[in-house]
Design a protein around this motif. Structure first.
Motif, PDB file in Angstrom:
ATOM      1  N   VAL A  71      -0.285 -11.466  -7.897  1.00 19.93           N
ATOM      2  CA  VAL A  71      -0.891 -10.349  -7.161  1.00 19.93           C
ATOM      3  C   VAL A  71      -0.673 -10.437  -5.653  1.00 19.93           C
ATOM      4  O   VAL A  71      -0.864  -9.451  -4.941  1.00 19.93           O
ATOM      5  CB  VAL A  71      -2.404 -10.214  -7.457  1.00 19.93           C
ATOM      6  N   GLY A  72      -0.263 -11.578  -5.156  1.00 19.83           N
ATOM      7  CA  GLY A  72       0.008 -11.722  -3.731  1.00 19.83           C
ATOM      8  C   GLY A  72       1.092 -10.785  -3.238  1.00 19.83           C
ATOM      9  O   GLY A  72       1.086 -10.354  -2.086  1.00 19.83           O
ATOM     10  N   TRP A  73       2.039 -10.438  -4.114  1.00 17.57           N
ATOM     11  CA  TRP A  73       3.097  -9.507  -3.713  1.00 17.57           C
ATOM     12  C   TRP A  73       2.523  -8.153  -3.329  1.00 17.57           C
ATOM     13  O   TRP A  73       2.985  -7.530  -2.364  1.00 17.57           O
ATOM     14  CB  TRP A  73       4.135  -9.347  -4.826  1.00 17.57           C
ATOM     15  N   ALA A  74       1.515  -7.686  -4.051  1.00 17.55           N
ATOM     16  CA  ALA A  74       0.891  -6.399  -3.730  1.00 17.55           C
ATOM     17  C   ALA A  74       0.217  -6.465  -2.362  1.00 17.55           C
ATOM     18  O   ALA A  74       0.299  -5.520  -1.574  1.00 17.55           O
ATOM     19  CB  ALA A  74      -0.116  -6.015  -4.805  1.00 17.55           C
ATOM     20  N   VAL A  75      -0.440  -7.583  -2.079  1.00 14.52           N
ATOM     21  CA  VAL A  75      -1.084  -7.771  -0.772  1.00 14.52           C
ATOM     22  C   VAL A  75      -0.028  -7.769   0.325  1.00 14.52           C
ATOM     23  O   VAL A  75      -0.171  -7.102   1.355  1.00 14.52           O
ATOM     24  CB  VAL A  75      -1.909  -9.074  -0.751  1.00 14.52           C
ATOM     25  N   LEU A  76       1.055  -8.503   0.113  1.00 20.23           N
ATOM     26  CA  LEU A  76       2.134  -8.566   1.106  1.00 20.23           C
ATOM     27  C   LEU A  76       2.761  -7.195   1.337  1.00 20.23           C
ATOM     28  O   LEU A  76       3.047  -6.823   2.480  1.00 20.23           O
ATOM     29  CB  LEU A  76       3.193  -9.571   0.669  1.00 20.23           C
ATOM     30  N   ASP A  77       2.967  -6.440   0.262  1.00 23.27           N
ATOM     31  CA  ASP A  77       3.528  -5.089   0.395  1.00 23.27           C
ATOM     32  C   ASP A  77       2.641  -4.214   1.279  1.00 23.27           C
ATOM     33  O   ASP A  77       3.130  -3.499   2.150  1.00 23.27           O
ATOM     34  CB  ASP A  77       3.698  -4.419  -0.978  1.00 23.27           C
ATOM     35  N   LYS A  78       1.337  -4.263   1.059  1.00 21.68           N
ATOM     36  CA  LYS A  78       0.406  -3.448   1.859  1.00 21.68           C
ATOM     37  C   LYS A  78       0.397  -3.905   3.323  1.00 21.68           C
ATOM     38  O   LYS A  78       0.387  -3.075   4.232  1.00 21.68           O
ATOM     39  CB  LYS A  78      -1.017  -3.511   1.285  1.00 21.68           C
ATOM     40  N   LEU A  79       0.390  -5.210   3.543  1.00 24.64           N
ATOM     41  CA  LEU A  79       0.405  -5.721   4.917  1.00 24.64           C
ATOM     42  C   LEU A  79       1.666  -5.264   5.643  1.00 24.64           C
ATOM     43  O   LEU A  79       1.609  -4.849   6.809  1.00 24.64           O
ATOM     44  CB  LEU A  79       0.303  -7.247   4.929  1.00 24.64           C
ATOM     45  N   GLN A  80       2.798  -5.320   4.947  1.00 22.90           N
ATOM     46  CA  GLN A  80       4.058  -4.869   5.555  1.00 22.90           C
ATOM     47  C   GLN A  80       4.036  -3.358   5.778  1.00 22.90           C
ATOM     48  O   GLN A  80       4.485  -2.879   6.817  1.00 22.90           O
ATOM     49  CB  GLN A  80       5.242  -5.282   4.677  1.00 22.90           C
ATOM     50  N   GLU A  81       3.482  -2.624   4.812  1.00 17.58           N
ATOM     51  CA  GLU A  81       3.380  -1.165   4.936  1.00 17.58           C
ATOM     52  C   GLU A  81       2.550  -0.777   6.155  1.00 17.58           C
ATOM     53  O   GLU A  81       2.873   0.179   6.862  1.00 17.58           O
ATOM     54  CB  GLU A  81       2.742  -0.606   3.662  1.00 17.58           C
ATOM     55  N   PHE A  82       1.474  -1.525   6.416  1.00 21.77           N
ATOM     56  CA  PHE A  82       0.609  -1.244   7.561  1.00 21.77           C
ATOM     57  C   PHE A  82       1.150  -1.820   8.863  1.00 21.77           C
ATOM     58  O   PHE A  82       0.539  -1.685   9.918  1.00 21.77           O
ATOM     59  CB  PHE A  82      -0.805  -1.765   7.314  1.00 21.77           C
ATOM     60  N   GLY A  83       2.288  -2.505   8.792  1.00 25.14           N
ATOM     61  CA  GLY A  83       2.918  -3.040   9.999  1.00 25.14           C
ATOM     62  C   GLY A  83       2.236  -4.267  10.569  1.00 25.14           C
ATOM     63  O   GLY A  83       2.301  -4.496  11.782  1.00 25.14           O
ATOM     64  N   CYS A  84       1.593  -5.060   9.728  1.00 26.90           N
ATOM     65  CA  CYS A  84       0.945  -6.283  10.196  1.00 26.90           C
ATOM     66  C   CYS A  84       1.997  -7.186  10.862  1.00 26.90           C
ATOM     67  O   CYS A  84       2.993  -7.540  10.228  1.00 26.90           O
ATOM     68  CB  CYS A  84       0.288  -7.012   9.023  1.00 26.90           C
ATOM     69  N   PRO A  85       1.789  -7.549  12.127  1.00 29.73           N
ATOM     70  CA  PRO A  85       2.815  -8.304  12.855  1.00 29.73           C
ATOM     71  C   PRO A  85       2.797  -9.820  12.605  1.00 29.73           C
ATOM     72  O   PRO A  85       3.732 -10.508  12.987  1.00 29.73           O
ATOM     73  CB  PRO A  85       2.474  -8.017  14.318  1.00 29.73           C
TER      74      PRO A  85
END
Length: 113
Positions: free
Chosen positions: A9-23
């Motif tokens: 499930v970490g991939w889903a978290v990473l996808d959202k963080l990248q989508e939101f532009g987390c630096p």
């Protein structure tokens, strides 16, 4: 710095963080798990998050043990301390005793790594 396990499930978290532009997402080289600057994240062989595997698990646990033993980290969380009391080596694998958890230990160990 946000370090997310990239298992299941970490991939889903990473996808959202990248989508939101987390630096401040943690990136690493796939084979060595060495940190890679986010600006270089598009390079080949670089993945978002930290991979916990049969190979890396003992390494990060050993790093946490070293940090605790040498007083480089202070454990203030009662929940983490309680998990540490039920964390053992079983059949050559560091893990929680049956009916206990090791989620906080793994998070701390990844942070120490």
């Amino acid at each position: 710095m946000v370090v997310v396990e990239n298992n299941t499930v970490g991939w889903a978290v990473l996808d959202k963080l990248q989508e939101f532009g987390c630096p401040n997402i943690y990136y690493s080289k796939k084979s060595t798990h060495e940190y890679v600057d986010p600006l270089m994240a598009d390079a080949s062989g670089v993945i978002a998050g930290f991979t916990t595997s049969l190979r890396t698990r003992p390494l990060i646990i050993a790093k946490m043990e070293e940090f605790v033993r040498n007083k480089l980290v202070t454990i203030k969380s009662k929940r983490l301390f309680n998990e540490m009391k039920t964390f053992v080596w079983h059949n050559g694998k560091p893990q929680a005793m049956k009916k206990h958890n090791d989620d906080l230990i793994m998070a701390c160990a990844i942070g120490c790594w």
